[in-house]
Design a protein around this motif. Structure first.
Motif, PDB file in Angstrom:
ATOM      1  N   VAL A  56       0.842  -1.020   0.011  1.00  0.00           N
ATOM      2  CA  VAL A  56      -0.015  -0.013  -0.065  1.00  0.00           C
ATOM      3  C   VAL A  56       1.022   1.321  -0.106  1.00  0.00           C
ATOM      4  O   VAL A  56       1.758   1.188   0.603  1.00  0.00           O
ATOM      5  CB  VAL A  56      -0.778  -0.149   1.236  1.00  0.00           C
ATOM      6  CG1 VAL A  56      -1.508   1.286   1.246  1.00  0.00           C
ATOM      7  CG2 VAL A  56      -1.931  -1.180   1.295  1.00  0.00           C
TER       8      VAL A  56
ATOM      9  N   ILE B 230      -2.550  14.772  -0.440  1.00  0.00           N
ATOM     10  CA  ILE B 230      -2.427  13.491   0.204  1.00  0.00           C
ATOM     11  C   ILE B 230      -2.751  12.576  -0.683  1.00  0.00           C
ATOM     12  O   ILE B 230      -3.911  12.670  -1.675  1.00  0.00           O
ATOM     13  CB  ILE B 230      -3.562  13.280   1.345  1.00  0.00           C
ATOM     14  CG1 ILE B 230      -3.242  14.246   2.542  1.00  0.00           C
ATOM     15  CG2 ILE B 230      -3.638  11.954   1.896  1.00  0.00           C
ATOM     16  CD1 ILE B 230      -4.311  14.407   3.522  1.00  0.00           C
TER      17      ILE B 230
ATOM     18  N   PHE C 181      -2.901   8.491  -1.796  1.00  0.00           N
ATOM     19  CA  PHE C 181      -2.933   6.802  -1.449  1.00  0.00           C
ATOM     20  C   PHE C 181      -3.360   5.996  -2.327  1.00  0.00           C
ATOM     21  O   PHE C 181      -4.401   6.040  -3.048  1.00  0.00           O
ATOM     22  CB  PHE C 181      -3.915   6.763  -0.034  1.00  0.00           C
ATOM     23  CG  PHE C 181      -4.021   5.830   0.438  1.00  0.00           C
ATOM     24  CD1 PHE C 181      -2.933   5.353   1.411  1.00  0.00           C
ATOM     25  CD2 PHE C 181      -4.954   4.805   0.444  1.00  0.00           C
ATOM     26  CE1 PHE C 181      -3.013   4.127   2.313  1.00  0.00           C
ATOM     27  CE2 PHE C 181      -5.096   3.700   1.148  1.00  0.00           C
ATOM     28  CZ  PHE C 181      -4.079   3.009   1.980  1.00  0.00           C
TER      29      PHE C 181
ATOM     30  N   ALA D 241      -3.952   1.741  -2.982  1.00  0.00           N
ATOM     31  CA  ALA D 241      -4.197   0.049  -2.600  1.00  0.00           C
ATOM     32  C   ALA D 241      -4.719  -0.836  -3.633  1.00  0.00           C
ATOM     33  O   ALA D 241      -5.605  -0.289  -4.418  1.00  0.00           O
ATOM     34  CB  ALA D 241      -4.885   0.153  -1.331  1.00  0.00           C
TER      35      ALA D 241
ATOM     36  N   PHE E 229      -7.476   1.113  -5.821  1.00  0.00           N
ATOM     37  CA  PHE E 229      -8.017   2.305  -5.056  1.00  0.00           C
ATOM     38  C   PHE E 229      -7.088   3.463  -5.101  1.00  0.00           C
ATOM     39  O   PHE E 229      -5.922   3.121  -4.557  1.00  0.00           O
ATOM     40  CB  PHE E 229      -8.465   1.656  -3.796  1.00  0.00           C
ATOM     41  CG  PHE E 229      -8.740   2.922  -2.729  1.00  0.00           C
ATOM     42  CD1 PHE E 229     -10.034   3.269  -2.818  1.00  0.00           C
ATOM     43  CD2 PHE E 229      -7.800   3.520  -2.189  1.00  0.00           C
ATOM     44  CE1 PHE E 229     -10.664   4.362  -2.001  1.00  0.00           C
ATOM     45  CE2 PHE E 229      -8.360   4.480  -1.043  1.00  0.00           C
ATOM     46  CZ  PHE E 229      -9.530   4.967  -0.914  1.00  0.00           C
TER      47      PHE E 229
ATOM     48  N   LEU F 107      -6.668   7.414  -3.918  1.00  0.00           N
ATOM     49  CA  LEU F 107      -7.054   8.675  -3.758  1.00  0.00           C
ATOM     50  C   LEU F 107      -5.968   9.724  -3.819  1.00  0.00           C
ATOM     51  O   LEU F 107      -4.973   9.569  -3.642  1.00  0.00           O
ATOM     52  CB  LEU F 107      -7.268   8.696  -2.128  1.00  0.00           C
ATOM     53  CG  LEU F 107      -7.755  10.028  -1.488  1.00  0.00           C
ATOM     54  CD1 LEU F 107      -9.161  10.400  -1.645  1.00  0.00           C
ATOM     55  CD2 LEU F 107      -7.644   9.894   0.032  1.00  0.00           C
TER      56      LEU F 107
END
Lengths: 350, 350
Positions: A139, A165, A167, A169, A176, A178
């Motif tokens: 991740v 930010i 992120f 995964a 996923f 973000l």
């Protein structure tokens, strides 16, 4: 595809990027990393971070010495799971790659890894670095300071960074992903509204005197963007707090300084990589991920609302289409690239 | 101090908490950890997570077996810098402490540490765990799933968790402490409005049929709270995305499941601790922190706006006052504690 855009060949565009950056003095590896990120931006629909600014940002700054062409990027301190890297004022894409790869490397040996990077520059979209973790069954988290265009709650003027930010995964479908600024919107949304002659919603930003605006032009006359949440009543202290958290991790740990101290073009980053199998099994992780998405999608929708998007899904669909058909670029971008090639004395080739 | 509150002695209140939890079957250490957190909540003004719910949440659930009184909290998997912990259905305060202390322990030896905790419960306010890192010269992060009272963008019904991000870092003054739900507001804001007979701002939540509301009572009739950002135009996909990031780290890595799968009272957590001296020096970190705060405070303010708050500063001022004068509790809370003591057959002592 945005109206008026033209599709160009992926390999040729990437190659032009590498050749231009090398001609401007960048090392081959740094040029490749940069072209990789710009291409990924355009493929996933993040025009503002793609080839649109290759000429005026990166090539121009390498040529005028604002960006160091041959930086000495080095690890200044490290432990088994942490590293601090000095990017020596080079292309942010190089500082970003070295930082994320260091985090991945630490995670490989000890389970999780983190890297703070100072003296770097604009590194494009954060998602790219977070997604580098995916191929390693990790991740990924990528944080960066942004330009000082955000006004704190109750403030009048642009003060601190459009900190981001990102992120990523794995899932069994699209990753996923973000990728969000800690402001109501990123600056690119004001550019789009201005270009289209549209107003912006109340609550996005302030004008040069700190007044609420809906005319995007006023933002460009020294206005500011509000933190995520917009007003204190609706959570502006949360957006502000998240931005400061990003500053602590990027700029205070690395000693590069918080965004409010940085000059235009300077940036600090922070990366984390977490091996899924340090915590559990990949299969169970993916099972849980699909179950989460399934339940979220099954929840009742408002009349007329589009189906729920999981972050990263719309961008993955766009990328698949663009990989098939070519990268959409605005004709003005293509002309800027043509002018850049002529000025650098390299073949255009698009 | 909220109107009508009465001040009580800190040591006596803490002692009552420990004795009540032990009488309800909890282990002494878990009872102490719980009382520590509840006390810190009330001292820092987070009434909703303080002694107000000792009787009806924690003592009642220990007595009726919803919370396991003697859980077997164990590390199910670990590496040099990561751990997964199963909290075995006990008090969330125990799962929270074991998790954060594991992250601190890993960070001590390898620079940074992380821990994912599954099968836990409500652990009170996130700031408490993040702040446990401070005494170790570390930066702390504490994430948790919350109750399923949030509606996704475009949705009609409460669906996923009021997931929380908490982050703490040292300064030379009050610690920097962010503690935020990834929704516009936490559920406690609706409780306060209802108690005071006030309306809530448009954009905080929806009623039982998914309709926009300003009457807080409708939220309690099966309504929902909107993600941070409120509407898609104002960034609701950011609040939603942050909540899912919390779910990935808390529930997918640990295999405890995302919030949308959890039953009321169940929670998963995630903790990280970062040794400041793994990245740089503590002195430089603190210098940069003060410089960041100084510049942010010096930025121009709107006419009539209060001075800029750095997250954690108002709570630290309140804590100092309450430590001097005693913990403010509402008379109904004191009566609930008195009734609880009588029922448990223990001395009240307040």
């Amino acid at each position: 595809m945005p109206e008026g855009d033209v599709r160009v060949d992926i390999a040729k565009l990437h190659d032009l990027g590498v050749r231009a950056l090398v001609a401007a003095g960048a090392r081959e590896e740094h040029a490749r990393w940069t072209a990789d990120v710009l291409l990924a931006s355009d493929l996933r629909g993040v025009e503002s971070h793609g080839f649109a600014h290759l000429a005026d940002f990166y090539v121009a700054r390498l040529r005028n010495g604002t960006l160091k062409a041959d930086p000495d990027i080095r690890v200044v301190q490290e432990t088994a799971s942490a590293a601090t890297i000095d990017a020596d004022g080079g292309l942010g894409f190089a500082g970003g790659h070295v930082g994320m790869l260091a985090a991945v490397d630490k995670a490989r040996s000890s389970g999780v890894g983190m890297a703070a990077v100072r003296n770097s520059g604009h590194y494009g979209p954060g998602f790219y670095y977070a997604m580098l973790a995916l191929a390693h069954d990790m991740v990924g988290l990528s944080l960066t300071t942004g330009g000082n265009i955000i006004v704190p709650p109750g403030g009048k003027k642009r003060t601190y960074g459009a900190n981001v930010i990102a992120f990523a995964a794995q899932t069994r479908e699209a990753p996923f992903v973000l990728d969000m600024s800690t402001s109501v919107v990123a600056g690119g949304k004001f550019e789009i509204a201005r270009r289209r002659g549209q107003s912006v919603p109340a609550g996005w930003g302030l004008g040069p005197e700190g007044e609420p605006i809906t005319d995007p032009n006023l933002y460009f006359q020294g206005g500011a963007i509000l933190p995520l949440g917009s007003t204190p009543e609706m959570g502006a202290y949360k957006g502000f707090g998240l931005a400061l958290m990003v500053d602590v991790l990027c700029g205070l740990l690395s000693e590069g300084g918080a965004s409010v101290e940085l000059r235009s073009g300077q940036a600090n980053h922070f990366f984390a990589a977490l091996r899924i199998d340090a915590f559990g099994t990949k299969e169970a992780f993916l099972d849980r991920m699909e179950e989460m998405k399934r339940r979220l999608r099954a929840a009742p929708r408002q009349e007329g609302a589009p189906p729920l998007s999981i972050p990263g899904e719309p961008e993955a669909a766009l990328e698949a289409e663009n990989r098939r058909l070519g990268v959409p670029l605005h004709p003005t971008v293509i002309e800027a690239l043509r002018g850049m090639a002529a000025e650098l004395g390299i073949e255009f080739g698009l």
